[in-house]
Design an enzyme around this catalytic site. Structure first.
Site, PDB file in Angstrom:
ATOM      1  N   ASP A 132       0.871  -1.192   0.000  1.00  0.00           N
ATOM      2  CA  ASP A 132       0.000   0.000   0.000  1.00  0.00           C
ATOM      3  C   ASP A 132       0.899   1.230   0.000  1.00  0.00           C
ATOM      4  O   ASP A 132       2.011   1.188   0.521  1.00  0.00           O
ATOM      5  CB  ASP A 132      -0.843   0.054   1.290  1.00  0.00           C
ATOM      6  CG  ASP A 132      -2.000  -0.946   1.288  1.00  0.00           C
ATOM      7  OD1 ASP A 132      -2.302  -1.523   0.233  1.00  0.00           O
ATOM      8  OD2 ASP A 132      -2.590  -1.143   2.368  1.00  0.00           O
ATOM      9  N   ARG A 183      -1.560  -0.769  -8.394  1.00  0.00           N
ATOM     10  CA  ARG A 183      -2.894  -0.296  -7.990  1.00  0.00           C
ATOM     11  C   ARG A 183      -2.862   1.224  -8.148  1.00  0.00           C
ATOM     12  O   ARG A 183      -1.942   1.885  -7.654  1.00  0.00           O
ATOM     13  CB  ARG A 183      -3.206  -0.652  -6.548  1.00  0.00           C
ATOM     14  CG  ARG A 183      -4.574  -0.111  -6.101  1.00  0.00           C
ATOM     15  CD  ARG A 183      -4.747  -0.125  -4.602  1.00  0.00           C
ATOM     16  NE  ARG A 183      -4.737  -1.459  -4.056  1.00  0.00           N
ATOM     17  CZ  ARG A 183      -4.284  -1.756  -2.827  1.00  0.00           C
ATOM     18  NH1 ARG A 183      -3.801  -0.806  -2.053  1.00  0.00           N
ATOM     19  NH2 ARG A 183      -4.319  -2.991  -2.395  1.00  0.00           N
TER      20      ARG A 183
HETATM   21  C1  LIG Z   1      -8.951  -1.042  -2.850  1.00  0.00           C
HETATM   22  C2  LIG Z   1      -8.426   0.306  -2.451  1.00  0.00           C
HETATM   23  C3  LIG Z   1      -7.115   0.414  -2.006  1.00  0.00           C
HETATM   24  C4  LIG Z   1      -6.602   1.669  -1.650  1.00  0.00           C
HETATM   25  N1  LIG Z   1      -5.273   1.788  -1.320  1.00  0.00           N
HETATM   26  C5  LIG Z   1      -4.760   3.021  -1.081  1.00  0.00           C
HETATM   27  C6  LIG Z   1      -3.366   3.206  -0.847  1.00  0.00           C
HETATM   28  O1  LIG Z   1      -2.565   2.253  -0.849  1.00  0.00           O
HETATM   29  N2  LIG Z   1      -2.919   4.459  -0.598  1.00  0.00           N
HETATM   30  C7  LIG Z   1      -3.763   5.551  -0.603  1.00  0.00           C
HETATM   31  O2  LIG Z   1      -3.295   6.673  -0.416  1.00  0.00           O
HETATM   32  N3  LIG Z   1      -5.087   5.391  -0.820  1.00  0.00           N
HETATM   33  C8  LIG Z   1      -5.600   4.163  -1.044  1.00  0.00           C
HETATM   34  N4  LIG Z   1      -6.947   4.036  -1.292  1.00  0.00           N
HETATM   35  C9  LIG Z   1      -7.855   5.172  -1.009  1.00  0.00           C
HETATM   36  C10 LIG Z   1      -7.969   6.108  -2.205  1.00  0.00           C
HETATM   37  O3  LIG Z   1      -6.770   6.815  -2.364  1.00  0.00           O
HETATM   38  C11 LIG Z   1      -9.117   7.097  -1.987  1.00  0.00           C
HETATM   39  O4  LIG Z   1      -8.867   7.847  -0.838  1.00  0.00           O
HETATM   40  C12 LIG Z   1     -10.478   6.442  -1.844  1.00  0.00           C
HETATM   41  O5  LIG Z   1     -10.615   5.336  -2.689  1.00  0.00           O
HETATM   42  C13 LIG Z   1     -11.590   7.443  -2.155  1.00  0.00           C
HETATM   43  O6  LIG Z   1     -11.479   7.875  -3.468  1.00  0.00           O
HETATM   44  P1  LIG Z   1     -12.446   7.391  -4.661  1.00  0.00           P
HETATM   45  O7  LIG Z   1     -11.565   7.061  -5.822  1.00  0.00           O
HETATM   46  O8  LIG Z   1     -13.315   6.297  -4.220  1.00  0.00           O
HETATM   47  O9  LIG Z   1     -13.223   8.671  -5.098  1.00  0.00           O
HETATM   48  P2  LIG Z   1     -14.027   9.821  -4.298  1.00  0.00           P
HETATM   49  O10 LIG Z   1     -13.827  11.047  -5.115  1.00  0.00           O
HETATM   50  O11 LIG Z   1     -13.690   9.842  -2.850  1.00  0.00           O
HETATM   51  O12 LIG Z   1     -15.483   9.310  -4.435  1.00  0.00           O
HETATM   52  C14 LIG Z   1     -16.088   9.283  -5.703  1.00  0.00           C
HETATM   53  C15 LIG Z   1     -17.506   8.834  -5.598  1.00  0.00           C
HETATM   54  O13 LIG Z   1     -17.561   7.516  -5.103  1.00  0.00           O
HETATM   55  C16 LIG Z   1     -18.707   7.350  -4.328  1.00  0.00           C
HETATM   56  N5  LIG Z   1     -18.347   7.004  -2.955  1.00  0.00           N
HETATM   57  C17 LIG Z   1     -17.169   7.203  -2.348  1.00  0.00           C
HETATM   58  N6  LIG Z   1     -17.207   6.747  -1.077  1.00  0.00           N
HETATM   59  C18 LIG Z   1     -18.436   6.245  -0.897  1.00  0.00           C
HETATM   60  C19 LIG Z   1     -19.099   5.631   0.197  1.00  0.00           C
HETATM   61  N7  LIG Z   1     -18.499   5.470   1.374  1.00  0.00           N
HETATM   62  N8  LIG Z   1     -20.365   5.235   0.030  1.00  0.00           N
HETATM   63  C20 LIG Z   1     -20.987   5.423  -1.148  1.00  0.00           C
HETATM   64  N9  LIG Z   1     -20.414   6.002  -2.213  1.00  0.00           N
HETATM   65  C21 LIG Z   1     -19.159   6.408  -2.097  1.00  0.00           C
HETATM   66  C22 LIG Z   1     -19.449   8.640  -4.360  1.00  0.00           C
HETATM   67  O14 LIG Z   1     -20.339   8.635  -5.419  1.00  0.00           O
HETATM   68  C23 LIG Z   1     -18.350   9.628  -4.625  1.00  0.00           C
HETATM   69  O15 LIG Z   1     -18.793  10.822  -5.188  1.00  0.00           O
HETATM   70  C24 LIG Z   1      -7.449   2.804  -1.683  1.00  0.00           C
HETATM   71  C25 LIG Z   1      -8.765   2.683  -2.159  1.00  0.00           C
HETATM   72  C26 LIG Z   1      -9.253   1.469  -2.548  1.00  0.00           C
HETATM   73  C27 LIG Z   1     -10.644   1.395  -3.087  1.00  0.00           C
END
Ligand SMILES: Cc1cc2nc3c(=O)[nH]c(=O)nc-3n(C[C@H](O)[C@H](O)[C@H](O)COP(=O)(O)OP(=O)(O)OC[C@H]3O[C@@H](n4cnc5c(N)ncnc54)[C@H](O)[C@@H]3O)c2cc1C
Length: 306
Positions: A132, A183
């Protein structure tokens, strides 16, 4: 207001006293929605249920604030136990881990040796391990360690690239020689404008840019997002450029958008859910609240229910 709450939760996520208290009292305040359980057996049960619905997983043993060599070694042992549990139960899952948990802040060699112990077991079981990505302060060291371990252990290991960092496009260009399994995420930490795009719109645009760049390179992408706009863009881009569905997967977090997870799996895409477990759930939970303050309503409700 949203950005204020985001800052408050990111600040709280680093509170060591709250972290210690949370560990003592167990999964509370709705954290169970985002964390599979405290024990590996509970996590395996969750993964088995996902597998039955055509969804694969990546398991993460939660852990923050490591100060001693002993704690780092213990975290490595948890990773190895997780790999063994995956192999024994034959669930469809791989492993995600954090380098600071394995001692990166104590000594690079300690972290490297812990990683080697983990990767030897992973190679034996043929289970993929993903590093990660943490905050910017650990970014360069994490990428350098990944490159070294990629040479030693081949495609057993992968890493994460964050779209909010200005440097990520260049990192993908430089990493291409390893044909890495990356990722790609937006990025979860609070970073200053000197290193990261402050505006969400710019992060989203860069996310699309680096996904396209990596897919066009012919390398494997794990597109980790809950954002339908990004997901739909990736689907269309792959079709348009004849990129096979075997070259990418979608990833989401346990407990978030479960219907969307199911729909992608039903459409035939590889859908991998990130399943965290363990008693050190506090920081992870706070970061999830920071991402979506709407979840706070859910937490407040769950406090009154229990
Ligand atoms: C499998 C995985 C691994 C990850 N690993 C890392 C890592 O190693 N390092 C790191 O810095 N970050 C990591 N992240 C977190 C990532 O960086 C984001 O902070 C996180 O995924 C939120 O961004 P988003 O792309 O979902 O978009 P966002 O802009 O946060 O959300 C976009 C849209 O998704 C929907 N949404 C988001 N959250 C929800 C919710 N709780 N319920 C319903 N709808 C929702 C909404 O429609 C929202 O408008 C990881 C995320 C995932 C999914």
């Amino acid at each position: 207001m949203e950005s204020l709450m985001r800052n408050v939760f990111l600040f709280l996520s680093k509170n060591r006293i709250a972290n210690r208290t949370a560990k003592k009292y167990g999964l509370r305040f709705g954290a169970k929605r985002f964390v599979a359980g405290e024990q590996i057996a509970e996590a395996i049960t969750v993964v088995r249920e996902l597998n039955e619905r055509g969804i694969v997983a990546t398991l993460d043993h939660l852990g923050e604030f490591i100060y001693t060599k002993e704690e780092a070694t213990e975290a490595a042992e948890y990773c190895i136990a997780t790999l063994n549990a995956i192999a024994e139960s034959q669930v469809k899952a791989n492993l995600s881990l954090k380098l600071t948990q394995l001692g990166l802040d104590i000594s690079r060699d300690l972290c490297l040796n812990n990683m080697r112990s983990i990767l030897e077991v992973a190679s034996r079981h043929n289970i993929f391990v993903r590093i990660d990505m943490e905050d910017y302060a650990h970014n360069e060291a994490s990428i350098a360690l990944f490159c070294q371990l990629r040479e030693e252990f081949g495609s057993t290991i992968g890493i994460v690239i964050q779209a909010y960092l200005y440097k990520s496009e260049e990192d993908i260009t430089n990493l291409h020689r390893y044909r890495p399994n990356l990722r790609l995420v937006k990025g979860a930490y609070k970073e200053p404008p000197e290193v990261a795009f402050p505006k969400k719109e710019d992060v989203d645009n860069n996310f699309i840019r680096i996904i396209e760049q990596h897919l066009r390179n012919g390398d494997y992408a794990a597109v980790a997002t809950h954002d339908d706009l990004i997901i739909n863009h990736v689907k269309a881009f792959a079709k348009e450029h004849n990129i096979p569905t075997s070259q990418f997967e979608f990833q989401m977090l346990y407990g978030i958008r479960t219907q969307a997870q199911q729909q992608l799996a039903d459409e035939g895409y590889t859908m991998r859910v990130y399943v965290p477990y363990g008693n050190d759930w506090y920081g992870y939970f706070m970061r999830r609240l920071a991402e979506r303050p709407a979840n706070v309503g859910f937490v407040v409700k769950s406090m009154f229910k229990s």
